[in-house]
Design a protein around this motif. Structure first.
Motif, PDB file in Angstrom:
ATOM      1  N   ASP A 250      20.175  -2.467   0.164  1.00 35.60           N
ATOM      2  CA  ASP A 250      19.490  -3.302  -0.815  1.00 35.60           C
ATOM      3  C   ASP A 250      20.546  -4.236  -1.388  1.00 35.60           C
ATOM      4  O   ASP A 250      21.506  -3.797  -2.025  1.00 35.60           O
ATOM      5  CB  ASP A 250      18.903  -2.396  -1.897  1.00 35.60           C
ATOM      6  CG  ASP A 250      18.215  -3.159  -3.021  1.00 35.60           C
ATOM      7  OD1 ASP A 250      18.405  -4.385  -3.119  1.00 35.60           O
ATOM      8  OD2 ASP A 250      17.501  -2.517  -3.813  1.00 35.60           O
ATOM      9  N   MET A 251      20.403  -5.538  -1.185  1.00 37.12           N
ATOM     10  CA  MET A 251      21.446  -6.476  -1.567  1.00 37.12           C
ATOM     11  C   MET A 251      21.678  -6.520  -3.077  1.00 37.12           C
ATOM     12  O   MET A 251      22.725  -6.975  -3.528  1.00 37.12           O
ATOM     13  CB  MET A 251      21.137  -7.871  -1.032  1.00 37.12           C
ATOM     14  CG  MET A 251      21.135  -7.974   0.496  1.00 37.12           C
ATOM     15  SD  MET A 251      22.671  -7.383   1.276  1.00 37.12           S
ATOM     16  CE  MET A 251      23.839  -8.639   0.734  1.00 37.12           C
ATOM     17  N   ASP A 252      20.731  -6.048  -3.883  1.00 35.20           N
ATOM     18  CA  ASP A 252      20.969  -5.946  -5.326  1.00 35.20           C
ATOM     19  C   ASP A 252      22.068  -4.941  -5.629  1.00 35.20           C
ATOM     20  O   ASP A 252      22.659  -4.969  -6.715  1.00 35.20           O
ATOM     21  CB  ASP A 252      19.689  -5.525  -6.050  1.00 35.20           C
ATOM     22  CG  ASP A 252      18.678  -6.652  -6.156  1.00 35.20           C
ATOM     23  OD1 ASP A 252      19.076  -7.814  -5.915  1.00 35.20           O
ATOM     24  OD2 ASP A 252      17.514  -6.375  -6.461  1.00 35.20           O
ATOM     25  N   MET A 253      22.333  -4.036  -4.684  1.00 34.75           N
ATOM     26  CA  MET A 253      23.348  -3.003  -4.872  1.00 34.75           C
ATOM     27  C   MET A 253      24.607  -3.311  -4.070  1.00 34.75           C
ATOM     28  O   MET A 253      25.389  -2.419  -3.751  1.00 34.75           O
ATOM     29  CB  MET A 253      22.770  -1.629  -4.479  1.00 34.75           C
ATOM     30  CG  MET A 253      21.642  -1.195  -5.414  1.00 34.75           C
ATOM     31  SD  MET A 253      20.682   0.224  -4.822  1.00 34.75           S
ATOM     32  CE  MET A 253      21.933   1.495  -4.758  1.00 34.75           C
ATOM     33  N   VAL A 269      29.707  -2.195  -1.041  1.00 37.42           N
ATOM     34  CA  VAL A 269      28.442  -2.013  -0.325  1.00 37.42           C
ATOM     35  C   VAL A 269      27.924  -0.628  -0.665  1.00 37.42           C
ATOM     36  O   VAL A 269      28.520   0.385  -0.279  1.00 37.42           O
ATOM     37  CB  VAL A 269      28.626  -2.169   1.190  1.00 37.42           C
ATOM     38  CG1 VAL A 269      27.290  -1.985   1.907  1.00 37.42           C
ATOM     39  CG2 VAL A 269      29.233  -3.528   1.520  1.00 37.42           C
ATOM     40  N   THR A 270      26.836  -0.575  -1.414  1.00 36.01           N
ATOM     41  CA  THR A 270      26.264   0.702  -1.824  1.00 36.01           C
ATOM     42  C   THR A 270      24.778   0.705  -1.492  1.00 36.01           C
ATOM     43  O   THR A 270      24.159  -0.346  -1.320  1.00 36.01           O
ATOM     44  CB  THR A 270      26.465   0.948  -3.337  1.00 36.01           C
ATOM     45  OG1 THR A 270      25.498   0.225  -4.096  1.00 36.01           O
ATOM     46  CG2 THR A 270      27.876   0.526  -3.772  1.00 36.01           C
ATOM     47  N   CYS A 271      24.209   1.894  -1.417  1.00 38.63           N
ATOM     48  CA  CYS A 271      22.770   2.001  -1.127  1.00 38.63           C
ATOM     49  C   CYS A 271      22.259   3.335  -1.637  1.00 38.63           C
ATOM     50  O   CYS A 271      23.022   4.282  -1.843  1.00 38.63           O
ATOM     51  CB  CYS A 271      22.498   1.870   0.370  1.00 38.63           C
ATOM     52  SG  CYS A 271      23.125   3.219   1.376  1.00 38.63           S
ATOM     53  N   ARG A 272      20.960   3.388  -1.849  1.00 42.66           N
ATOM     54  CA  ARG A 272      20.339   4.673  -2.170  1.00 42.66           C
ATOM     55  C   ARG A 272      20.445   5.578  -0.943  1.00 42.66           C
ATOM     56  O   ARG A 272      20.162   5.142   0.181  1.00 42.66           O
ATOM     57  CB  ARG A 272      18.870   4.482  -2.551  1.00 42.66           C
ATOM     58  CG  ARG A 272      18.218   5.748  -3.113  1.00 42.66           C
ATOM     59  CD  ARG A 272      16.729   5.557  -3.304  1.00 42.66           C
ATOM     60  NE  ARG A 272      16.400   4.537  -4.272  1.00 42.66           N
ATOM     61  CZ  ARG A 272      16.280   4.753  -5.582  1.00 42.66           C
ATOM     62  NH1 ARG A 272      16.495   5.969  -6.073  1.00 42.66           N
ATOM     63  NH2 ARG A 272      15.938   3.769  -6.387  1.00 42.66           N
ATOM     64  N   GLN A 302      15.316   9.417  -3.950  1.00 37.65           N
ATOM     65  CA  GLN A 302      16.624  10.043  -4.060  1.00 37.65           C
ATOM     66  C   GLN A 302      17.361   9.471  -5.261  1.00 37.65           C
ATOM     67  O   GLN A 302      17.396   8.256  -5.449  1.00 37.65           O
ATOM     68  CB  GLN A 302      17.444   9.782  -2.786  1.00 37.65           C
ATOM     69  CG  GLN A 302      17.444  10.929  -1.785  1.00 37.65           C
ATOM     70  CD  GLN A 302      18.417  12.032  -2.177  1.00 37.65           C
ATOM     71  OE1 GLN A 302      19.039  11.992  -3.230  1.00 37.65           O
ATOM     72  NE2 GLN A 302      18.525  13.019  -1.326  1.00 37.65           N
ATOM     73  N   ASP A 303      17.936  10.357  -6.075  1.00 39.27           N
ATOM     74  CA  ASP A 303      18.648   9.881  -7.261  1.00 39.27           C
ATOM     75  C   ASP A 303      20.155   9.762  -7.014  1.00 39.27           C
ATOM     76  O   ASP A 303      20.944   9.738  -7.947  1.00 39.27           O
ATOM     77  CB  ASP A 303      18.388  10.803  -8.453  1.00 39.27           C
ATOM     78  CG  ASP A 303      18.881  12.231  -8.220  1.00 39.27           C
ATOM     79  OD1 ASP A 303      19.361  12.531  -7.105  1.00 39.27           O
ATOM     80  OD2 ASP A 303      18.787  13.044  -9.159  1.00 39.27           O
ATOM     81  N   LYS A 304      20.537   9.651  -5.726  1.00 44.52           N
ATOM     82  CA  LYS A 304      21.945   9.531  -5.359  1.00 44.52           C
ATOM     83  C   LYS A 304      22.179   8.192  -4.668  1.00 44.52           C
ATOM     84  O   LYS A 304      21.382   7.765  -3.830  1.00 44.52           O
ATOM     85  CB  LYS A 304      22.334  10.668  -4.415  1.00 44.52           C
ATOM     86  CG  LYS A 304      23.702  10.528  -3.756  1.00 44.52           C
ATOM     87  CD  LYS A 304      23.876  11.561  -2.654  1.00 44.52           C
ATOM     88  CE  LYS A 304      25.123  11.309  -1.840  1.00 44.52           C
ATOM     89  NZ  LYS A 304      25.223  12.194  -0.659  1.00 44.52           N
ATOM     90  N   ALA A 305      23.296   7.555  -5.008  1.00 43.74           N
ATOM     91  CA  ALA A 305      23.734   6.354  -4.304  1.00 43.74           C
ATOM     92  C   ALA A 305      24.948   6.694  -3.458  1.00 43.74           C
ATOM     93  O   ALA A 305      25.827   7.453  -3.877  1.00 43.74           O
ATOM     94  CB  ALA A 305      24.070   5.235  -5.269  1.00 43.74           C
ATOM     95  N   GLN A 306      24.983   6.138  -2.265  1.00 41.44           N
ATOM     96  CA  GLN A 306      26.124   6.303  -1.365  1.00 41.44           C
ATOM     97  C   GLN A 306      26.971   5.038  -1.431  1.00 41.44           C
ATOM     98  O   GLN A 306      26.458   3.932  -1.238  1.00 41.44           O
ATOM     99  CB  GLN A 306      25.650   6.546   0.072  1.00 41.44           C
ATOM    100  CG  GLN A 306      26.730   7.024   1.007  1.00 41.44           C
ATOM    101  CD  GLN A 306      27.173   8.449   0.710  1.00 41.44           C
ATOM    102  OE1 GLN A 306      26.389   9.251   0.184  1.00 41.44           O
ATOM    103  NE2 GLN A 306      28.413   8.768   1.044  1.00 41.44           N
ATOM    104  N   LEU A 307      28.260   5.200  -1.728  1.00 42.34           N
ATOM    105  CA  LEU A 307      29.175   4.065  -1.790  1.00 42.34           C
ATOM    106  C   LEU A 307      29.812   3.924  -0.424  1.00 42.34           C
ATOM    107  O   LEU A 307      30.766   4.609  -0.078  1.00 42.34           O
ATOM    108  CB  LEU A 307      30.227   4.278  -2.879  1.00 42.34           C
ATOM    109  CG  LEU A 307      29.695   4.726  -4.252  1.00 42.34           C
ATOM    110  CD1 LEU A 307      30.815   4.717  -5.287  1.00 42.34           C
ATOM    111  CD2 LEU A 307      28.531   3.862  -4.713  1.00 42.34           C
ATOM    112  N   MET A 308      29.277   3.005   0.365  1.00 46.94           N
ATOM    113  CA  MET A 308      29.652   2.895   1.770  1.00 46.94           C
ATOM    114  C   MET A 308      30.990   2.188   1.968  1.00 46.94           C
ATOM    115  O   MET A 308      31.820   2.611   2.762  1.00 46.94           O
ATOM    116  CB  MET A 308      28.548   2.159   2.540  1.00 46.94           C
ATOM    117  CG  MET A 308      27.210   2.870   2.496  1.00 46.94           C
ATOM    118  SD  MET A 308      25.847   1.840   3.130  1.00 46.94           S
ATOM    119  CE  MET A 308      26.269   1.726   4.865  1.00 46.94           C
TER     120      MET A 308
END
Length: 379
Positions: A250-253, A269-272, A302-308
């Motif tokens: 999601d480009m907002d993230m 670059v992060t995503c749910r 999912q209430d977790k974000a992955q920081l890619m």
């Protein structure tokens, strides 16, 4: 019964190679499967434009005519040239809890590499830094993620029994998302904006595909150069990564930081996390696997974000760029109902990278290891 090692060159052998982990981990809730198509595409020159920079050979192990292990041997010529090494890497390693199987698999890679002039075996590592790296050696009870390997505890025991030692360790950082930007973060972010004119931008996927993506990879090549085993991405490799991962985010993230000269100086670059959706696919896109992934990405709870990816231009590290990006992200996470975050693996020697999370009361988890052994010791 003697363990038989075969090159996975036939359709039957590759089918066994691809399906083995699902059989091994069918009762493991922590395991997140690779998509079958992704594993097959790894060996497809038309799909994986990193292959011209490497020699690659998959192997499968059989016992009583049943597939009991797999492994891939890799010689990353670009990495070996960059680091002045003669290393054969291994990846995709999976095996039953039988020391004869793990020994036979790793011996096959060692001998394959030795014939090609290599003097050391290391892994798990892929061709590039975007391939999964490191064998889990702690926190096996924690849920895995689509961006990382998961394996049971006996893997470490086998590696140590075979005389492998640490080449490098990675850690992951977990932190709760605060309801407000921590004051220390905000002060540092404000400083970076005032001192260097740092501004946070958001790009569309179209902009990234058409032009900005190469700027991002130029930054990654610059920022990641000192990191263990890293080799720069070519434009073709960068294009492959963009087409694989950009549809998932999601480009907002995905905040992008530029300075007062208009230079790209940071990206996050992060995503749910949509690993639950991938679990439901059981590794197959058809007939409904694509639906489970799309549902998890677009409508997941999912209430977790992955920081890619987190990268900052070297001369700007420690100057508040990361704080500015996460001061931007924290309100977005709160609006999206994201309660906590987990980074991708980070080298345990990268103190600057690890220490930047201190204002968020981080916890280190999921230590994973790149193992090494001199090939001559295997003779």
């Amino acid at each position: 019964m003697t363990i038989q090692i075969r090159k996975a060159d036939t359709k039957k052998e590759m089918d066994d190679f691809v399906s083995l982990p699902r059989r091994l981990y069918r009762d493991s809730r922590q395991y997140v499967p690779d998509m079958d198509s992704d594993i097959r595409n790894f060996f497809n020159l038309k799909k994986n434009r990193s292959l011209p920079f490497a020699d690659v050979q998959p192997f499968v192990a059989y016992k009583d005519n049943k597939c009991v292990g797999r492994i891939t041997a890799i010689i990353s010529h670009k990495s070996n040239e960059t680091w002045k090494k003669k290393i054969v890497r291994f990846t995709h390693i999976e095996f039953i809890d039988d020391p004869e199987v793990s020994e036979a698999l790793l011996d096959a890679v060692s001998k394959w590499g030795q014939k090609r002039g290599m003097d050391e075996i290391q892994g798990p590592m892929g061709i590039t830094d975007f391939d999964k790296e490191g064998m889990l050696i702690e926190d096996f009870q924690l849920d895995g993620c689509f961006m990382e390997f998961w394996n049971p505890p006996y893997y470490r025991e086998h590696m140590e029994a075979l005389g492998f030692t640490k080449a490098a360790d990675w850690l992951q950082i977990r932190f709760q998302v605060p309801t407000e930007v921590p004051k220390r973060f905000q002060r540092v972010a404000d400083y970076s904006k005032q001192e260097f004119g740092i501004k946070i931008l958001q790009k569309t996927k179209k902009e990234v595909y058409e032009s900005y993506g190469q700027k991002v990879f130029d930054l990654l090549n610059e920022a990641y150069t000192p990191l263990y085993g890293f080799a720069p991405f070519s434009p073709e490799q960068a294009d492959d990564v963009l087409h694989t991962f950009l549809p998932l985010v999601d480009m907002d993230m995905v905040p992008i930081a530029e300075d007062n000269q208009g230079r790209l100086v940071g990206v996050a670059v992060t995503c749910r996390d949509f690993s639950d959706g991938i679990r439901k696919t059981k590794g197959k896109l058809l007939p409904l696997g694509w639906f489970h992934i799309l549902k998890a990405i677009k409508f997941g709870h999912q209430d977790k974000a992955q920081l890619m990816i987190i990268a900052v231009k070297p001369e700007m590290q420690g100057m508040g760029v990361n704080a500015a990006m996460f001061a931007h992200l924290i309100p977005i996470y709160n609006r999206r109902g994201i309660k906590w975050c987990e980074t991708n693996p980070q080298l345990d020697t990268n103190i600057r990278e690890l220490s930047q999370w201190k204002p968020l009361n981080p916890k280190t988890v999921k230590r994973r290891r790149c193992w090494r052994k001199e090939i001559n010791n295997n003779a």
